[in-house]
Design a protein around this motif. Structure first.
Motif, PDB file in Angstrom:
ATOM      1  N   ARG A   1       2.822   1.771   6.975  1.00 50.05           N
ATOM      2  CA  ARG A   1       2.032   2.827   6.345  1.00 50.05           C
ATOM      3  C   ARG A   1       2.596   3.239   4.987  1.00 50.05           C
ATOM      4  NH1 ARG A   1       1.409   7.492  10.536  1.00 50.05           N
ATOM      5  NH2 ARG A   1       0.222   8.318   8.798  1.00 50.05           N
ATOM      6  N   ARG A   2       3.690   2.629   4.586  1.00 55.94           N
ATOM      7  CA  ARG A   2       4.388   3.039   3.362  1.00 55.94           C
ATOM      8  C   ARG A   2       4.079   2.094   2.206  1.00 55.94           C
ATOM      9  NH1 ARG A   2       9.817   5.677   2.651  1.00 55.94           N
ATOM     10  NH2 ARG A   2       9.331   6.284   4.758  1.00 55.94           N
ATOM     11  N   TRP A   3       3.801   2.674   1.047  1.00 56.57           N
ATOM     12  CA  TRP A   3       3.628   1.881  -0.178  1.00 56.57           C
ATOM     13  C   TRP A   3       4.992   1.556  -0.753  1.00 56.57           C
ATOM     14  CZ3 TRP A   3      -0.525  -0.493  -1.857  1.00 56.57           C
ATOM     15  CH2 TRP A   3      -1.782  -0.044  -1.462  1.00 56.57           C
ATOM     16  N   ILE A   4       5.156   0.327  -1.211  1.00 59.01           N
ATOM     17  CA  ILE A   4       6.368  -0.125  -1.886  1.00 59.01           C
ATOM     18  C   ILE A   4       5.960  -0.580  -3.285  1.00 59.01           C
ATOM     19  CG2 ILE A   4       8.291  -1.770  -1.872  1.00 59.01           C
ATOM     20  CD1 ILE A   4       8.302   0.178   0.533  1.00 59.01           C
ATOM     21  N   ILE A   5       6.641  -0.038  -4.295  1.00 58.83           N
ATOM     22  CA  ILE A   5       6.349  -0.379  -5.686  1.00 58.83           C
ATOM     23  C   ILE A   5       7.642  -0.898  -6.316  1.00 58.83           C
ATOM     24  CG2 ILE A   5       5.553   0.476  -7.913  1.00 58.83           C
ATOM     25  CD1 ILE A   5       4.721   2.659  -5.095  1.00 58.83           C
ATOM     26  N   PRO A   6       7.727  -2.203  -6.589  1.00 62.12           N
ATOM     27  CA  PRO A   6       8.942  -2.746  -7.219  1.00 62.12           C
ATOM     28  C   PRO A   6       9.156  -2.120  -8.609  1.00 62.12           C
ATOM     29  CG  PRO A   6       7.594  -4.499  -6.291  1.00 62.12           C
ATOM     30  CD  PRO A   6       6.770  -3.252  -6.266  1.00 62.12           C
ATOM     31  N   ARG A   7      10.372  -1.680  -8.861  1.00 59.01           N
ATOM     32  CA  ARG A   7      10.682  -0.965 -10.099  1.00 59.01           C
ATOM     33  C   ARG A   7      10.342  -1.785 -11.344  1.00 59.01           C
ATOM     34  NH1 ARG A   7      13.716  -0.478 -14.315  1.00 59.01           N
ATOM     35  NH2 ARG A   7      14.532   1.518 -15.011  1.00 59.01           N
ATOM     36  N   ASP A   8      10.839  -3.005 -11.423  1.00 59.64           N
ATOM     37  CA  ASP A   8      10.617  -3.815 -12.624  1.00 59.64           C
ATOM     38  C   ASP A   8       9.132  -4.078 -12.855  1.00 59.64           C
ATOM     39  OD1 ASP A   8      13.340  -3.847 -13.055  1.00 59.64           O
ATOM     40  OD2 ASP A   8      13.625  -5.861 -12.241  1.00 59.64           O
ATOM     41  N   ALA A   9       8.399  -4.307 -11.775  1.00 58.34           N
ATOM     42  CA  ALA A   9       6.959  -4.548 -11.898  1.00 58.34           C
ATOM     43  C   ALA A   9       6.238  -3.288 -12.366  1.00 58.34           C
ATOM     44  CB  ALA A   9       6.389  -5.035 -10.576  1.00 58.34           C
ATOM     45  N   LEU A  10       6.679  -2.118 -11.886  1.00 58.60           N
ATOM     46  CA  LEU A  10       6.087  -0.853 -12.323  1.00 58.60           C
ATOM     47  C   LEU A  10       6.333  -0.628 -13.808  1.00 58.60           C
ATOM     48  CD1 LEU A  10       4.712   1.892 -11.929  1.00 58.60           C
ATOM     49  CD2 LEU A  10       6.927   2.785 -11.141  1.00 58.60           C
ATOM     50  N   VAL A  11       7.551  -0.845 -14.249  1.00 64.12           N
ATOM     51  CA  VAL A  11       7.883  -0.669 -15.673  1.00 64.12           C
ATOM     52  C   VAL A  11       7.040  -1.619 -16.525  1.00 64.12           C
ATOM     53  CG1 VAL A  11       9.707  -0.953 -17.402  1.00 64.12           C
ATOM     54  CG2 VAL A  11      10.195   0.225 -15.250  1.00 64.12           C
ATOM     55  N   GLN A  12       6.916  -2.867 -16.109  1.00 64.72           N
ATOM     56  CA  GLN A  12       6.109  -3.828 -16.858  1.00 64.72           C
ATOM     57  C   GLN A  12       4.645  -3.389 -16.896  1.00 64.72           C
ATOM     58  OE1 GLN A  12       6.408  -7.885 -15.502  1.00 64.72           O
ATOM     59  NE2 GLN A  12       4.741  -8.565 -16.803  1.00 64.72           N
ATOM     60  N   TRP A  13       4.100  -2.958 -15.767  1.00 64.61           N
ATOM     61  CA  TRP A  13       2.707  -2.519 -15.698  1.00 64.61           C
ATOM     62  C   TRP A  13       2.475  -1.313 -16.616  1.00 64.61           C
ATOM     63  CZ3 TRP A  13      -0.140   1.773 -14.203  1.00 64.61           C
ATOM     64  CH2 TRP A  13      -1.500   1.558 -14.001  1.00 64.61           C
ATOM     65  N   LEU A  14       3.395  -0.355 -16.597  1.00 63.54           N
ATOM     66  CA  LEU A  14       3.272   0.821 -17.467  1.00 63.54           C
ATOM     67  C   LEU A  14       3.294   0.410 -18.937  1.00 63.54           C
ATOM     68  CD1 LEU A  14       5.588   3.310 -15.570  1.00 63.54           C
ATOM     69  CD2 LEU A  14       3.098   3.483 -15.783  1.00 63.54           C
ATOM     70  N   ASN A  15       4.175  -0.518 -19.302  1.00 58.99           N
ATOM     71  CA  ASN A  15       4.242  -0.992 -20.681  1.00 58.99           C
ATOM     72  C   ASN A  15       2.959  -1.712 -21.083  1.00 58.99           C
ATOM     73  OD1 ASN A  15       6.793   0.046 -21.234  1.00 58.99           O
ATOM     74  ND2 ASN A  15       7.829  -1.786 -20.501  1.00 58.99           N
ATOM     75  N   GLU A  16       2.406  -2.510 -20.166  1.00 55.71           N
ATOM     76  CA  GLU A  16       1.132  -3.189 -20.460  1.00 55.71           C
ATOM     77  C   GLU A  16       0.016  -2.177 -20.667  1.00 55.71           C
ATOM     78  OE1 GLU A  16       0.580  -5.801 -17.151  1.00 55.71           O
ATOM     79  OE2 GLU A  16       2.141  -7.199 -17.837  1.00 55.71           O
ATOM     80  N   GLN A  17      -0.018  -1.150 -19.840  1.00 52.47           N
ATOM     81  CA  GLN A  17      -1.056  -0.120 -19.980  1.00 52.47           C
ATOM     82  C   GLN A  17      -0.901   0.625 -21.294  1.00 52.47           C
ATOM     83  OE1 GLN A  17      -3.577  -0.169 -17.676  1.00 52.47           O
ATOM     84  NE2 GLN A  17      -2.301  -1.871 -17.044  1.00 52.47           N
ATOM     85  N   ALA A  18       0.330   0.902 -21.680  1.00 51.05           N
ATOM     86  CA  ALA A  18       0.580   1.584 -22.952  1.00 51.05           C
ATOM     87  C   ALA A  18       0.145   0.692 -24.115  1.00 51.05           C
ATOM     88  CB  ALA A  18       2.055   1.954 -23.085  1.00 51.05           C
ATOM     89  N   GLY A  19       0.384  -0.605 -24.002  1.00 49.76           N
ATOM     90  CA  GLY A  19      -0.033  -1.555 -25.046  1.00 49.76           C
ATOM     91  C   GLY A  19      -1.536  -1.621 -25.174  1.00 49.76           C
ATOM     92  N   ARG A  20      -2.235  -1.613 -24.047  1.00 47.34           N
ATOM     93  CA  ARG A  20      -3.702  -1.633 -24.078  1.00 47.34           C
ATOM     94  C   ARG A  20      -4.244  -0.370 -24.720  1.00 47.34           C
ATOM     95  NH1 ARG A  20      -4.180  -3.705 -18.074  1.00 47.34           N
ATOM     96  NH2 ARG A  20      -3.863  -5.906 -18.486  1.00 47.34           N
ATOM     97  N   ARG A  21      -3.633   0.738 -24.404  1.00 49.83           N
ATOM     98  CA  ARG A  21      -4.072   2.038 -24.934  1.00 49.83           C
ATOM     99  C   ARG A  21      -3.854   2.094 -26.443  1.00 49.83           C
ATOM    100  NH1 ARG A  21      -7.529   5.684 -23.898  1.00 49.83           N
ATOM    101  NH2 ARG A  21      -6.800   7.755 -23.510  1.00 49.83           N
ATOM    102  N   ALA A  22      -2.774   1.502 -26.914  1.00 48.95           N
ATOM    103  CA  ALA A  22      -2.467   1.517 -28.344  1.00 48.95           C
ATOM    104  C   ALA A  22      -3.446   0.663 -29.141  1.00 48.95           C
ATOM    105  CB  ALA A  22      -1.032   1.030 -28.577  1.00 48.95           C
ATOM    106  N   CYS A  23      -4.054  -0.320 -28.483  1.00 51.95           N
ATOM    107  CA  CYS A  23      -4.981  -1.228 -29.180  1.00 51.95           C
ATOM    108  C   CYS A  23      -6.398  -0.680 -29.256  1.00 51.95           C
ATOM    109  CB  CYS A  23      -5.014  -2.581 -28.466  1.00 51.95           C
ATOM    110  SG  CYS A  23      -3.436  -3.456 -28.575  1.00 51.95           S
ATOM    111  N   ILE A  24      -6.655   0.418 -28.569  1.00 48.58           N
ATOM    112  CA  ILE A  24      -8.028   0.958 -28.551  1.00 48.58           C
ATOM    113  C   ILE A  24      -8.320   1.710 -29.832  1.00 48.58           C
ATOM    114  CG2 ILE A  24      -9.561   2.616 -27.390  1.00 48.58           C
ATOM    115  CD1 ILE A  24      -8.196   1.864 -24.770  1.00 48.58           C
TER     116      ILE A  24
END
Length: 66
Positions: A43-66
């Motif tokens: 029942r527990r969500w697991i979020i790998p740290r490195d993958a989370l950091v990468q995903w956040l950086n990708e989202q920030a990059g997409r936002r900067a391109c808008i």
């Protein structure tokens, strides 16, 4: 909230939310996205740290391109 171990290999839903600076309901929305790097163990969500950091950086990059 408790102290987040920034050097942790993976986060729970709540600790990932604290690390990312968002609410727990927002993190719950994110983990339900197909492109979000998370999986369930029982029942527990697991979020790998490195993958989370990468995903956040990708989202920030997409936002900067808008």
């Amino acid at each position: 909230m408790g102290k987040v171990r920034e050097n942790a290999g993976a986060f729970t839903l709540r600790s990932a939310a604290e690390f990312a600076g968002v609410s727990t309901p927002t993190m719950l929305e994110w983990v339900n996205r197909e492109d979000f790097p998370a999986f369930k163990s029982g029942r527990r969500w697991i979020i790998p740290r490195d993958a989370l950091v990468q995903w956040l950086n990708e989202q920030a990059g997409r936002r900067a391109c808008i």
